[in-house]
Scaffold this motif. Structure first.
Motif, PDB file in Angstrom:
ATOM      1  N   UNK A 162       2.999  22.825  -5.784  1.00  9.62           N
ATOM      2  CA  UNK A 162       3.385  21.829  -4.786  1.00  9.62           C
ATOM      3  C   UNK A 162       4.096  20.629  -5.411  1.00  9.62           C
ATOM      4  N   UNK A 163       4.201  20.594  -6.742  1.00 11.06           N
ATOM      5  CA  UNK A 163       4.926  19.523  -7.405  1.00 11.06           C
ATOM      6  C   UNK A 163       4.237  18.172  -7.392  1.00 11.06           C
ATOM      7  N   UNK A 164       2.892  18.166  -7.386  1.00  8.61           N
ATOM      8  CA  UNK A 164       2.157  16.902  -7.361  1.00  8.61           C
ATOM      9  C   UNK A 164       1.154  16.871  -8.514  1.00  8.61           C
ATOM     10  N   UNK A 165       0.637  15.683  -8.785  1.00  3.49           N
ATOM     11  CA  UNK A 165      -0.351  15.496  -9.849  1.00  3.49           C
ATOM     12  C   UNK A 165      -1.368  14.458  -9.402  1.00  3.49           C
ATOM     13  N   UNK A 193     -17.251  11.102 -14.461  1.00  2.00           N
ATOM     14  CA  UNK A 193     -16.126  11.138 -13.537  1.00  2.00           C
ATOM     15  C   UNK A 193     -15.315   9.857 -13.636  1.00  2.00           C
ATOM     16  N   UNK A 194     -14.037   9.964 -13.363  1.00  2.85           N
ATOM     17  CA  UNK A 194     -13.194   8.774 -13.370  1.00  2.85           C
ATOM     18  C   UNK A 194     -13.595   7.841 -12.241  1.00  2.85           C
ATOM     19  N   UNK A 195     -13.475   6.540 -12.506  1.00  2.22           N
ATOM     20  CA  UNK A 195     -13.823   5.576 -11.474  1.00  2.22           C
ATOM     21  C   UNK A 195     -12.821   5.618 -10.322  1.00  2.22           C
ATOM     22  N   UNK A 196     -11.564   5.878 -10.632  1.00  2.00           N
ATOM     23  CA  UNK A 196     -10.530   6.018  -9.612  1.00  2.00           C
ATOM     24  C   UNK A 196      -9.710   7.264  -9.924  1.00  2.00           C
ATOM     25  N   UNK A 197      -9.348   7.997  -8.880  1.00  2.00           N
ATOM     26  CA  UNK A 197      -8.438   9.127  -9.033  1.00  2.00           C
ATOM     27  C   UNK A 197      -7.349   8.988  -7.977  1.00  2.00           C
ATOM     28  N   UNK A 198      -6.124   8.752  -8.428  1.00  2.00           N
ATOM     29  CA  UNK A 198      -4.991   8.671  -7.513  1.00  2.00           C
ATOM     30  C   UNK A 198      -4.487  10.083  -7.272  1.00  2.00           C
ATOM     31  N   UNK A 199      -4.636  10.576  -6.061  1.00  2.00           N
ATOM     32  CA  UNK A 199      -4.363  11.970  -5.744  1.00  2.00           C
ATOM     33  C   UNK A 199      -2.996  12.145  -5.094  1.00  2.00           C
ATOM     34  N   UNK A 200      -2.401  13.312  -5.363  1.00  2.53           N
ATOM     35  CA  UNK A 200      -1.171  13.689  -4.677  1.00  2.53           C
ATOM     36  C   UNK A 200       0.040  12.850  -5.022  1.00  2.53           C
ATOM     37  N   UNK A 201       0.221  12.540  -6.323  1.00  2.00           N
ATOM     38  CA  UNK A 201       1.349  11.717  -6.756  1.00  2.00           C
ATOM     39  C   UNK A 201       2.516  12.636  -7.142  1.00  2.00           C
ATOM     40  N   UNK A 202       3.673  12.417  -6.558  1.00  4.81           N
ATOM     41  CA  UNK A 202       4.837  13.279  -6.800  1.00  4.81           C
ATOM     42  C   UNK A 202       5.413  13.059  -8.199  1.00  4.81           C
ATOM     43  N   UNK A 242       0.828  -1.217   0.000  1.00  5.40           N
ATOM     44  CA  UNK A 242       0.000   0.000   0.000  1.00  5.40           C
ATOM     45  C   UNK A 242       0.857   1.260   0.000  1.00  5.40           C
ATOM     46  N   UNK A 243       0.368   2.295  -0.666  1.00  4.83           N
ATOM     47  CA  UNK A 243       1.060   3.575  -0.663  1.00  4.83           C
ATOM     48  C   UNK A 243       0.042   4.698  -0.523  1.00  4.83           C
ATOM     49  N   UNK A 244       0.516   5.856  -0.108  1.00  3.83           N
ATOM     50  CA  UNK A 244      -0.337   7.012   0.171  1.00  3.83           C
ATOM     51  C   UNK A 244       0.124   8.203  -0.673  1.00  3.83           C
ATOM     52  N   UNK A 245      -0.676   9.266  -0.730  1.00  2.00           N
ATOM     53  CA  UNK A 245      -0.238  10.463  -1.462  1.00  2.00           C
ATOM     54  C   UNK A 245       1.049  11.043  -0.899  1.00  2.00           C
ATOM     55  N   UNK A 246       1.725  11.846  -1.712  1.00  2.00           N
ATOM     56  CA  UNK A 246       2.944  12.515  -1.287  1.00  2.00           C
ATOM     57  C   UNK A 246       2.649  13.449  -0.109  1.00  2.00           C
TER      58      UNK A 246
END
Length: 209
Positions: free
Chosen positions: A117-120, A134-143, A8-12
């Motif tokens: 902030x350098x994230x996407x 809307x997208x089914x999944x949105x991965x937030x705060x990726x560096x 598992x991983x989390x946003x930046x």
């Protein structure tokens, strides 16, 4: 960001201050609305209305910042060899699972504040979802989103594709060979039946002469 399968991983870490800033800016709208109400109640007294605006903004900003802090602690993602999962939510916990063979596209989204902030964000589109949905999944705060998108798309390409409109799976490999063999066998049976019918008709014609 480093990509690890089954981990598992989390946003930046920059996602938290970004979300607090965005939430604070969003509080300007309700602050302006309540300020107009306060302006009418105080009959245009400048000092009073400024105090009301400041007080309302502080309350909303603190509440929004607290929500953003708690929300960031709930966001988590997981990539496995067959699917990706996500979870988030402060009051109402939301989780989801999407197999790679349902994914049709992965877009990288970066707004002006995100750029600071350098994230996407990675927007995951799946079969049956149009561009207006809307997208089914949105991965937030990726560096560093490119390696993560590459890993996801590698899994997508290695599996069976899904028709974007019908959602039907495209059969490949040995399944295609089997389908071709079944088609050829069916054609042979039909051809033999036509030959038998022709022979019967010829016999009937000979008897009638």
């Amino acid at each position: 960001m480093p990509v690890q399968i089954d981990s598992p991983f989390t946003p930046d870490s920059s996602f938290r201050p970004y979300l607090i800033v965005v939430t604070g800016l969003g509080m300007l709208i309700p602050t302006f609305f309540f300020a107009l109400m306060g302006f009418g109640i105080l009959n245009g007294e400048d000092g009073g209305i400024l105090a009301v605006i400041a007080g309302i903004f502080v309350v909303f900003a603190v509440a929004g910042g607290l929500w953003a802090y708690l929300y960031c602690r709930t966001v988590s993602y997981l990539l496995t060899p067959t699917e990706m999962t996500w979870g988030r939510g402060v009051l109402w916990k939301q989780t989801g699972i999407v197999p790679y063979n349902r994914i049709t596209n992965v877009d990288i989204i970066q707004g002006p504040v995100m750029r600071l902030f350098g994230i996407s964000n990675l927007r995951i589109q799946t079969a049956g979802y149009s561009a207006n949905q809307l997208a089914e999944i949105k991965l937030q705060g990726i560096r560093d989103p490119e390696p993560l998108r590459a890993v996801i798309m590698d899994f997508v390409r290695s599996g069976h594709s899904i028709a974007a409109v019908t959602g039907a799976e495209t059969i490949t490999g040995s399944s295609s060979v089997s389908s071709g063999s079944r088609t050829q066998g069916t054609d042979a049976v039909v051809l033999q039946e036509l030959r038998d019918i022709t022979m019967v008709l010829k016999r009937i014609e000979e008897k009638m002469q």
